[in-house]
Each structure stands twice: as C-alpha cells, then as structure tokens.
Design a protein around this motif. Structure first.
Motif, PDB file in Angstrom:
ATOM      1  N   ASP A   1       0.846  -1.211   0.000  1.00 56.55           N
ATOM      2  CA  ASP A   1       0.000   0.000   0.000  1.00 56.55           C
ATOM      3  C   ASP A   1       0.872   1.249   0.000  1.00 56.55           C
ATOM      4  O   ASP A   1       0.570   2.233  -0.673  1.00 56.55           O
TER       5      ASP A   1
ATOM      6  N   SER B   1       2.128   1.832  -3.512  1.00 55.61           N
ATOM      7  CA  SER B   1       1.094   2.276  -4.465  1.00 55.61           C
ATOM      8  C   SER B   1       0.628   3.695  -4.139  1.00 55.61           C
ATOM      9  O   SER B   1       0.350   4.493  -5.043  1.00 55.61           O
ATOM     10  N   ASN B   2       0.590   4.023  -2.843  1.00 56.18           N
ATOM     11  CA  ASN B   2       0.181   5.394  -2.478  1.00 56.18           C
ATOM     12  C   ASN B   2       1.218   6.420  -2.927  1.00 56.18           C
ATOM     13  O   ASN B   2       0.867   7.504  -3.407  1.00 56.18           O
TER      14      ASN B   2
END
Ligand SMILES: NC(=O)c1ccc[n+]([C@@H]2O[C@H](COP(=O)([O-])OP(=O)(O)OC[C@H]3O[C@@H](n4cnc5c(N)ncnc54)[C@H](OP(=O)(O)O)[C@@H]3O)[C@@H](O)[C@H]2O)c1
Length: 281
Positions: A151, A154-155
């Motif tokens: 995460d 991807s952030n």
C-alpha cells in the motif's frame, strides 16, 4: 465497439506522502522536467536528478542535479524517464545508485515490467503511462504494478503522478498498450483535428492565421465546456444540433461513410498494435 476483455479501472485515493522520501529522477527531458515541476509544486523536497545535459530550466530548480553521492536507502523511489532505446545502458550505468528494495517507476513506452525486472532484479517495478498535458499539470497517467505491491508503494506512486494530473490504476499490463493508444497518443489526434479544421476553414474563405485561431479556440473552448459540464459528449453534441440546421449538415458528413468513428476505431487499433510490437523488440 467490441473488446476482447472489458477495460477495468481501479482508482485509488492518494494519501499524503512524507516529503523526506528520497526521489531519484533518471532523465530530465520533456516529461522528466514536467514531473519535476509538479513534485516541487506539491512540496516533495528530497529530489535528486541524473541528467546528461541539464537544461537552463533544470539548473534553475531547487533540486540536486548529478550529485556526487546519491541518497540510497530502502525508501528510495526511482523514476525512470529516459528514451526507451537507452534504458539498458542507463540502468547498467546507474545500477549501483538504486537500492535493492527501491520502487522503480518507469514511464518508458513499450518496455515491459519483465524486461525492467530483468535489468533491475528484486526492485518493485511500476509502469506509468502519462500523456503530454502533464506538462501543464493536466495529464492523465495510467499506473500498473504487480499484485503484491505494498500500500505504501502504491500510495507514493499515486501521489507522484497526481502531481501532474489525474491517475488511474489498470489491473493488467496489457491495458498499458490500450492506454497508450487512447490517452498517450490521443493528444496528437486532437492536434491533428485542429490542423484539419484549420485547412477546412481556409477552404471556406479564412486567412490562414485567422483560420488557425478559429480552429484552435473552438477546440480549446469546447474542451473546457466538456470538462465543466455534467452532460456527456453525445448530449453536448445534440445540444448544438438543430434538425435541418448547419451543424446537422456537417454531422451528416462526419457520421456518414467513412465515419469519423470508423476512422478513429482503425487509428486506435493501429496505435495499440504498434505499442504491442514495440514492447516485443
Ligand atoms: N513525451 C511524452 O508525451 C511521453 C508520454 C508518455 C511516456 N513518455 C516516455 O517518457 C520517456 C522520456 O520521454 P521524453 O519525451 O521526456 O524524452 P527526452 O526529452 O528525450 O528525455 C530523456 C532525457 O533523458 C536523458 N538521458 C539519457 N541517458 C541518460 C543517462 N544515462 N543518465 C541520465 N540522463 C539520461 C536524455 O539526455 P540526452 O538528450 O543527452 O540523451 C534526455 O534529457 C520516454 O521513455 C517516453 O517513452 C513520454
């Protein structure tokens, strides 16, 4: 229009990114500089740039250009923005500047995740396909990553590309070829439409520079209307078309045979095929 598989998009909401994340931009040409300006405007502070021939614009920016020591740690984010034909030599040259756990975001057209993984074993590879309106912060970038991307990564990828416009995640890499054919090459289709409308305006009596002004302003004004309207393009078209009127007369030609739609279908198919071919070279 029929497609072998439906286009599936997943939009992610960006989160704030810690400004201390070390960013290494390799290649600061047209697209590299556009992203750089977006990152600076979005308060990303720790940016180093590797560029063979830094432009005057690049030299005037508050970034570390061709540093003697690159900041290498496991939070490192590397953005690869050189020409696709150079990437192997570039990665050989800069291999030691890329941490084994770094995330590498490649904007290289036609270079697959597998090819990049071969050149950069162990790194998290993300493919990004921006388009040229990114140079004015109005881009549309498609991002694609392996399923197991964290995460946090991807952030960060979302935040970095959001700095130059909208971001859409696509679920499989094959979609990058479709994206290239629509939003990547798409700005050129519109510019060609302006050229064609300019010629048509000259043909009905405009002086050349006036023809270009009318064609250009008609397209940019209509694009702004489309952007601000809640109605879709078909509805906006119908709103300006009265039965038996002048617009209807022109649309009868554009929607007749061969229709603009059928020409665009072929054009986009050709671009997608070429993108697929290039990724195999
Ligand atoms: N422009 C677009 O609209 C667009 C859209 C989507 C994707 N892309 C992708 O973006 C990438 C860059 O495109 P661009 O239009 O920005 O190209 P560009 O203007 O040619 O920029 C590439 C830059 O990388 C530099 N470079 C080359 N080798 C290097 C090295 N070993 N170390 C450091 N820097 C190096 C180049 O310097 P030299 O001039 O000295 O070689 C050049 O300044 C391409 O892969 C393209 O497929 C572009």
């Amino acid at each position: 229009m029929t497609l072998k598989e439906p286009l599936r998009f997943v939009c992610l909401k960006p989160r704030a990114m810690p400004n201390s994340t070390p960013i290494l931009l390799i290649g600061a040409g047209k697209m590299g500089q556009a992203m750089l300006l977006g990152w600076l405007a979005s308060d990303f502070l720790s940016i180093q740039v590797l560029e063979n021939f830094p432009s005057d614009t690049l030299k005037s920016l508050p970034v570390d250009i061709n540093p003697s020591t690159v900041t290498i740690n496991e939070n490192q984010i590397v953005i690869l923005a050189v020409k696709p034909q150079n990437y192997r030599d570039v990665l050989d040259e800069h291999q030691a500047n890329i941490h084994p756990n770094a995330m590498v975001i490649s904007i290289l057209a036609g270079i697959s995740v597998d090819a990049l993984r071969g050149a950069l074993p162990g790194r998290c590879i993300v493919r990004a396909m921006p388009n040229t309106p990114a140079t004015i912060g109005q881009g549309l970038t498609a991002l694609c990553a392996p399923q197991d991307i964290s995460d946090a990564h991807s952030n960060i990828a979302t935040s970095l590309m959001k700095a130059v416009g909208e971001v859409v995640w696509v679920e499989n890499e094959a979609m990058i070829d479709a994206v290239t054919a629509v939003s990547g090459s798409g700005p050129a289709y519109l510019f060609h439409f302006v050229e064609a409308l300019t010629v048509a305006a000259i043909n009905v009596g405009f002086a050349p520079d006036m023809a270009e002004t009318f064609a250009r302003k008609t397209i940019t004004g209509s694009a702004a209307l489309l952007e601000s309207s809640e109605e879709n393009a078909a509805q906006l078209r119908e709103n300006v078309t009265s039965k038996g009127g002048t617009t209807q007369a022109a649309l009868d030609v554009l929607m007749g045979e061969p229709s603009l739609q059928s020409i665009l279908l072929e054009a986009v198919k050709a671009a997608k095929k070429r993108s697929e071919e290039l990724s195999k070279i």
